[in-house]
Design a protein around this motif. Structure first.
Motif, short mmCIF file in Angstrom:
data_model
loop_
_atom_site.label_atom_id
_atom_site.label_comp_id
_atom_site.label_asym_id
_atom_site.label_seq_id
_atom_site.Cartn_x
_atom_site.Cartn_y
_atom_site.Cartn_z
N LEU A 180 1.12 -1.57 0.08
CA LEU A 180 -0.09 0.12 0.12
C LEU A 180 0.83 0.79 -0.10
O LEU A 180 0.27 2.25 -0.68
N THR A 181 2.20 1.48 1.07
CA THR A 181 2.85 2.51 0.74
C THR A 181 3.84 2.17 -0.74
O THR A 181 4.00 3.96 -0.78
N GLU A 182 4.08 2.01 -1.39
CA GLU A 182 4.34 1.72 -2.62
C GLU A 182 3.87 2.31 -3.42
O GLU A 182 3.44 3.08 -5.02
N ALA A 183 2.07 1.34 -3.18
CA ALA A 183 0.70 1.97 -4.53
C ALA A 183 0.98 3.58 -3.75
O ALA A 183 0.64 4.34 -5.22
N HIS A 184 1.00 4.14 -3.09
CA HIS A 184 0.56 5.29 -2.55
C HIS A 184 1.76 6.30 -3.04
O HIS A 184 1.47 8.26 -3.46
N LYS A 185 3.25 6.12 -3.36
CA LYS A 185 3.76 6.93 -4.44
C LYS A 185 3.92 6.94 -5.54
O LYS A 185 4.31 8.22 -5.83
N ASP A 186 3.01 6.39 -6.22
CA ASP A 186 2.72 6.07 -7.79
C ASP A 186 1.18 6.17 -8.16
O ASP A 186 0.59 5.22 -8.32
N THR A 187 0.17 7.37 -7.34
CA THR A 187 -1.84 7.03 -8.03
C THR A 187 -2.07 6.84 -9.14
O THR A 187 -3.25 6.42 -9.41
N SER A 188 -0.94 6.82 -10.24
CA SER A 188 -1.38 6.73 -11.34
C SER A 188 -1.92 5.29 -11.66
O SER A 188 -1.65 4.67 -12.40
N GLN A 189 -0.77 4.65 -10.66
CA GLN A 189 -0.54 3.09 -11.58
C GLN A 189 -1.54 1.87 -10.44
O GLN A 189 -1.88 2.29 -9.27
N GLY A 190 -2.07 1.52 -11.50
CA GLY A 190 -2.97 0.10 -10.76
C GLY A 190 -1.72 -0.71 -9.68
O GLY A 190 -2.44 -1.48 -9.11
N ASN A 191 -0.42 -0.97 -9.55
CA ASN A 191 0.23 -1.97 -9.29
C ASN A 191 1.41 -1.50 -9.25
O ASN A 191 1.51 -0.67 -9.73
N ALA A 213 -4.92 -4.62 5.82
CA ALA A 213 -3.55 -4.34 5.99
C ALA A 213 -3.73 -3.64 6.94
O ALA A 213 -3.01 -3.50 8.32
N ARG A 214 -5.15 -2.84 6.91
CA ARG A 214 -5.39 -2.33 8.26
C ARG A 214 -4.05 -1.23 8.92
O ARG A 214 -3.70 -0.79 9.93
N PRO A 215 -3.76 0.05 8.05
CA PRO A 215 -2.84 1.14 7.88
C PRO A 215 -3.02 1.41 8.63
O PRO A 215 -4.41 1.99 9.49
N GLN A 216 -2.16 1.91 9.74
CA GLN A 216 -2.09 3.40 10.15
C GLN A 216 -1.27 4.48 10.15
O GLN A 216 0.16 4.46 9.73
N ARG A 217 -2.29 6.01 10.92
CA ARG A 217 -1.57 7.21 10.33
C ARG A 217 0.31 7.86 10.83
O ARG A 217 1.27 8.07 10.60
N LEU A 218 0.35 6.52 11.95
CA LEU A 218 1.44 7.00 13.30
C LEU A 218 2.43 5.53 12.76
O LEU A 218 3.66 5.39 13.46
N ILE A 219 2.21 5.10 12.07
CA ILE A 219 3.28 3.60 11.49
C ILE A 219 3.39 3.69 10.13
O ILE A 219 4.32 3.86 9.32
N ASP A 220 2.63 3.75 9.35
CA ASP A 220 3.01 3.75 7.27
C ASP A 220 2.79 5.50 7.03
O ASP A 220 2.16 6.36 7.10
N ASP A 221 3.70 4.99 6.38
CA ASP A 221 4.03 6.58 4.99
C ASP A 221 3.12 6.91 4.13
O ASP A 221 2.94 7.02 2.87
N LEU A 222 1.81 6.79 4.29
CA LEU A 222 0.45 6.83 3.42
C LEU A 222 -0.03 7.93 3.29
O LEU A 222 -0.74 8.97 2.74
N THR A 223 0.16 9.67 4.59
CA THR A 223 0.34 10.69 4.34
C THR A 223 1.70 11.74 4.47
O THR A 223 2.27 11.29 4.73
N SER A 224 1.14 12.92 4.21
CA SER A 224 2.58 13.32 4.23
C SER A 224 2.91 14.24 5.77
O SER A 224 3.44 13.86 6.33
#
Length: 232
Positions: free
Chosen positions: A158-169, A221-232
């Motif tokens: 999920l973190t890798e996918a978040h880096k490039d939202t234009s790709q589905g993979n 996966a249940r990503p968490q804001r205080l662990i995963d780099d999914l938000t700035s």
């Protein structure tokens, strides 16, 4: 360094706030070098002779314990790595190597410490880099403690996918052994985890991971804001 390389380096965020004369003192002693993949740049336990700044490429920070290697972090440009050893004049705690063809700026550690003591703006940027590295380490520790290996893999995807939202993979940018090391598992367990995730919205095609159902994957996966780099 060539003139165009100096222009590029002067635009890096690490140097953006410092005095012009301080920057000149750093760069007149620096080397900008090109390295092929799988070259060891830093040896664990060695003296911190240079500040390394990754300009292009990909670098792996790792440790060797009891005959095995374990991934610590992956460095993307533009970023310093193992900065704490340089600032504190202490031995390197980890090793570093390139995982892709990379350009690395090498600045003598003594010169870095001299400018750090004299230029408040540069010291502030260095402190910010150290703080970000510390927070990244804490996040990884929390994830390793609180999650199973398959949950860590799901959140890495999920973190890798978040880096490039234009790709589905996503494309795994290194071999599976390296990925296993960085999520704290073995290659065999990684294969089992990848197979398990096919029940949670993803498909595996060699080094390519296709996310067919992101919501299903997030529910597992249940990503968490205080662990995963999914938000700035």
């Amino acid at each position: 360094m060539r003139a165009h390389e100096l222009v590029q380096l002067k635009s890096l965020s690490l140097f953006s706030e410092m005095k012009a004369e301080s920057l000149e003192r750093l760069l007149d002693a620096a080397l900008l070098q090109q390295f092929p993949t799988r070259v060891t740049l830093i040896h664990e336990g060695g003296p911190a002779d240079f500040l390394h700044v990754l300009v292009d490429g990909l670098v792996e920070i790792y440790t060797e314990q009891a005959g095995a290697e374990w991934g610590i972090s992956l460095i993307n440009p533009v970023s310093t790595f193992i900065l704490a050893a340089v600032v504190s004049d202490q031995p390197y705690l980890n090793s570093a190597r390139t995982l892709a063809e990379s350009r690395v700026l090498l600045i003598p550690a003594r010169r870095v410490r001299e400018v750090f003591d004299q230029d408040v703006a540069f010291a502030r940027v260095v402190a910010r880099e150290l703080a970000l590295a510390y927070r990244s380490s804490v996040k990884k520790l929390k994830g390793n403690m609180a999650r199973s290996s398959v949950e860590r893999l799901a959140n890495w995807i999920l973190t890798e996918a978040h880096k490039d939202t234009s790709q589905g993979n996503i494309l795994i940018p290194f071999d599976r052994g390296t990925l296993a090391s960085h999520i704290g598992t073995t290659r065999e367990n990684l294969s089992r985890s990848l197979a398990l995730l096919t029940e949670h919205g993803v498909r595996i095609r060699g080094r390519e991971i296709v996310i067919d159902d992101k919501e299903q994957l997030e529910a597992f996966a249940r990503p968490q804001r205080l662990i995963d780099d999914l938000t700035s």
